[in-house]
Design a protein around this motif. Structure first.
Motif, short mmCIF file in Angstrom:
data_model
loop_
_atom_site.label_atom_id
_atom_site.label_comp_id
_atom_site.label_asym_id
_atom_site.label_seq_id
_atom_site.Cartn_x
_atom_site.Cartn_y
_atom_site.Cartn_z
N LYS A 63 0.82 -1.22 0.00
CA LYS A 63 0.00 0.00 0.00
C LYS A 63 0.86 1.27 0.00
O LYS A 63 0.35 2.37 0.15
N ASP A 64 2.19 1.10 -0.11
CA ASP A 64 3.14 2.21 -0.07
C ASP A 64 3.02 3.02 1.22
O ASP A 64 3.20 4.24 1.23
N GLU A 65 2.72 2.36 2.33
CA GLU A 65 2.62 3.01 3.63
C GLU A 65 3.95 2.90 4.38
O GLU A 65 4.84 2.12 3.99
N PHE A 66 4.09 3.68 5.45
CA PHE A 66 5.28 3.58 6.29
C PHE A 66 5.40 2.18 6.89
O PHE A 66 4.39 1.58 7.25
N LEU A 67 6.63 1.71 7.00
CA LEU A 67 6.90 0.48 7.73
C LEU A 67 7.48 0.89 9.07
O LEU A 67 8.55 1.52 9.12
N ASP A 68 6.75 0.60 10.14
CA ASP A 68 7.18 0.99 11.48
C ASP A 68 8.25 0.05 11.99
O ASP A 68 8.04 -1.17 12.06
N ILE A 69 9.38 0.63 12.37
CA ILE A 69 10.50 -0.11 12.94
C ILE A 69 10.64 0.36 14.37
O ILE A 69 10.80 1.55 14.63
N TYR A 70 10.57 -0.56 15.31
CA TYR A 70 10.69 -0.20 16.72
C TYR A 70 12.16 -0.14 17.10
O TYR A 70 12.92 -1.05 16.81
N GLY A 71 12.54 0.98 17.70
CA GLY A 71 13.94 1.21 18.01
C GLY A 71 14.70 1.47 16.72
O GLY A 71 14.19 2.08 15.78
N PHE A 72 15.92 0.97 16.66
CA PHE A 72 16.75 1.19 15.47
C PHE A 72 16.66 0.02 14.49
O PHE A 72 17.30 0.02 13.46
N GLY A 73 15.90 -1.02 14.85
CA GLY A 73 15.74 -2.17 13.96
C GLY A 73 16.93 -3.08 13.92
O GLY A 73 17.12 -3.83 12.95
N GLN A 74 17.74 -3.06 14.97
CA GLN A 74 18.96 -3.88 14.98
C GLN A 74 18.75 -5.27 15.58
O GLN A 74 19.68 -6.07 15.60
N LYS A 75 17.55 -5.56 16.06
CA LYS A 75 17.28 -6.90 16.59
C LYS A 75 17.30 -7.89 15.44
O LYS A 75 16.87 -7.60 14.34
N TYR A 76 17.81 -9.06 15.73
CA TYR A 76 17.88 -10.11 14.72
C TYR A 76 16.65 -11.01 14.81
O TYR A 76 16.14 -11.30 15.89
N MET A 77 16.18 -11.43 13.65
CA MET A 77 15.09 -12.39 13.55
C MET A 77 15.60 -13.60 12.78
O MET A 77 16.38 -13.47 11.86
N ASP A 78 15.14 -14.77 13.17
CA ASP A 78 15.39 -16.00 12.42
C ASP A 78 14.04 -16.36 11.83
O ASP A 78 13.11 -16.70 12.55
N CYS A 79 13.90 -16.24 10.52
CA CYS A 79 12.60 -16.43 9.86
C CYS A 79 12.54 -17.80 9.20
O CYS A 79 13.42 -18.17 8.43
N THR A 80 11.46 -18.53 9.49
CA THR A 80 11.29 -19.89 8.97
C THR A 80 9.95 -20.01 8.25
O THR A 80 8.92 -19.64 8.80
N TYR A 81 10.00 -20.53 7.04
CA TYR A 81 8.79 -20.73 6.25
C TYR A 81 7.93 -21.83 6.86
O TYR A 81 8.45 -22.86 7.31
N VAL A 82 6.63 -21.65 6.87
CA VAL A 82 5.72 -22.55 7.56
C VAL A 82 5.82 -24.00 7.07
O VAL A 82 5.74 -24.93 7.88
N GLU A 83 5.99 -24.23 5.78
CA GLU A 83 6.10 -25.61 5.29
C GLU A 83 7.39 -26.26 5.76
O GLU A 83 7.40 -27.47 6.05
N ASP A 84 8.48 -25.49 5.84
CA ASP A 84 9.72 -26.04 6.39
C ASP A 84 9.54 -26.41 7.85
O ASP A 84 10.00 -27.45 8.31
N LEU A 85 8.85 -25.54 8.58
CA LEU A 85 8.57 -25.82 9.99
C LEU A 85 7.73 -27.09 10.14
O LEU A 85 8.03 -27.94 10.98
#
Length: 142
Positions: free
Chosen positions: A37-59
């Motif tokens: 929608k070309d809207e702002f993407l809200d980042i909490y803090g500086f966005g330096q936290k790491y995420m480990d992202c896993t696709y649902v079928e792999d899970l």
């Protein structure tokens, strides 16, 4: 107590089809919907936290394999991709992949979250990946 085999799974950030934005505002579906929608993407803090992202079928595959293997009975398994990605980099990746005109907007950390913004996701995925002969097959970009 009753001799039931139990394996506990600690699961990282899961994403995939059908994931709803509301009511929890998970990062990936929220970023995608806002970017489309070309809207702002809200980042909490500086966005330096790491995420480990896993696709649902792999899970789902990892869960099935761990449930079928008596080797894991009584153990705690950390299920994830083993690849960390900073929140700010995730947001920029989604903006790029969706060809969005969205900008990032930095916000104060949410209530109850630590002010430190450099936490690492420390997932030990190698042990179960070797035992199960399994690795995630879906890359985040896909």
């Amino acid at each position: 107590e009753f001799g039931t085999d139990i394996t506990t799974l600690e699961v990282t950030h899961v994403y995939g089809p059908g994931q709803r934005v509301e009511p929890y505002h998970k990062a990936i579906p929220t970023f995608i919907m806002r970017a489309l929608k070309d809207e702002f993407l809200d980042i909490y803090g500086f966005g330096q936290k790491y995420m480990d992202c896993t696709y649902v079928e792999d899970l789902a595959t990892a869960i099935r394999l761990s449930a079928e293997s008596p080797v894991f009975s009584g153990k705690v398994l950390q299920i994830g991709s083993g690849e960390g990605l900073k929140v700010v980099d995730l947001a920029l990746k989604i903006v790029s992949l969706t060809n969005s005109k969205s900008s990032l907007r930095h916000c104060k950390m949410r209530h109850g979250e630590p002010d430190e913004d450099d936490s690492l996701v420390n997932i030990d995925v190698e042990s179960y990946q070797k035992l199960l002969d399994w690795k995630p097959t879906t890359k985040l970009d896909d």
